[in-house]
Motif scaffolding. Structure first.
Motif, short mmCIF file in Angstrom:
data_model
loop_
_atom_site.label_atom_id
_atom_site.label_comp_id
_atom_site.label_asym_id
_atom_site.label_seq_id
_atom_site.Cartn_x
_atom_site.Cartn_y
_atom_site.Cartn_z
N TYR A 26 -2.85 -10.15 38.76
CA TYR A 26 -2.00 -9.14 39.43
C TYR A 26 -0.56 -9.25 38.94
O TYR A 26 0.08 -8.24 38.62
N ALA B 85 -0.29 -10.50 45.81
CA ALA B 85 -1.57 -9.94 45.35
C ALA B 85 -2.48 -9.70 46.56
O ALA B 85 -2.64 -10.60 47.39
N LEU C 27 -6.31 -0.21 41.56
CA LEU C 27 -5.58 -1.17 40.75
C LEU C 27 -5.97 -0.98 39.29
O LEU C 27 -7.05 -0.47 38.99
N MET D 214 -6.53 -5.46 34.73
CA MET D 214 -6.53 -6.76 35.41
C MET D 214 -7.76 -7.58 35.08
O MET D 214 -7.77 -8.80 35.28
#
Length: 232
Positions: free
Chosen positions: A46, A55, A77, A81
């Motif tokens: 994150y 996060a 998101l 990631m």
């Protein structure tokens, strides 16, 4: 077919159990305690991709059982990631612990002639690497990751894939999971489902509302549902 609750206050059920030939396990929260490692890997990913700020790991944990990219989409998101999350998960793998009683459970199930498989939200390579590091890989005939089926949990594909590889019909298997997605996947495949509570989820009510056929408070509770397979 409906199973009784093995361990739920006030039931005291003593089931007459059909013979099961296979047990399909989720990995995280059932076989291994990886939450601390997940939390650290998620925080690093994150920070690298999103930036400063806390996060949202608690929200992430509510979606466990799903494939990581699917969770990123649900949480809005960045899919970017995934790379640092996987990298850090590999780096921290040595900190993952096997839940107490699980190794003994696996030994007993194998001695009773049951066939074992893993159906996990992790990718297959990462799951097999972790199990190998922990010395547990030989217990499982097959380890199936979410990247190895067309539709990951809560779809039934991963459980159906395990059944196909094990050559076991749905009525002779049981799936052990700690998330509603595990229960839904088992139900969709026509397999009996058991909710594992030895790593209590954030919302036990949500897990029970998913309708598992049995609730297990410790790994050894499963043995009551898995007598020896005749002829093995």
């Amino acid at each position: 077919m409906t199973f009784p609750i093995v361990e739920r206050p006030g039931t005291g059920a003593d089931p007459s159990v059909p013979v099961r030939h296979a047990v399909i396990f989720d990995l995280d929260g059932v076989v291994v305690d990886s939450f601390a490692v997940m939390s650290e890997a998620f925080a690093i990913a994150y920070a690298e991709v999103v930036g400063d700020g806390p996060a949202p790991f608690e929200e992430y944990r509510r979606h466990l059982g799903r494939y990581f990219p699917d969770i990123m989409r649900i949480m809005d998101l960045p899919l970017e990631m995934e790379e640092p999350f996987v990298r850090e998960s590999y780096r921290l793998a040595g900190e993952v612990q096997v839940f107490g009683g699980v190794t003994e459970l696996l030994l007993t199930l194998r001695a009773r002639g049951l066939r074992l498989a893993i159906a996990t939200g992790k990718s297959g390579p990462r799951a097999r690497s972790l199990l190998d590091d922990l010395g547990l890989l030989p217990f499982f005939e097959h380890v199936i990751g979410s990247d190895e089926v067309a539709r990951p949990k809560p779809a039934p594909d991963i459980v159906e894939r395990a059944l196909s590889l094990l050559d076991v019909p749905p009525g002779q298997a049981i799936m052990i999971g700690d998330a509603p997605t595990d229960i839904a996947s088992a139900q969709g495949a026509g397999v009996a489902s058991a909710a594992a509570l030895w790593a209590p989820p954030d919302d036990i009510g949500e897990l029970l509302a998913a309708g598992p056929d049995v609730v297990l408070r410790q790994p050894a509770d499963l043995l009551a549902l898995c007598p020896s397979v005749p002829g093995r």
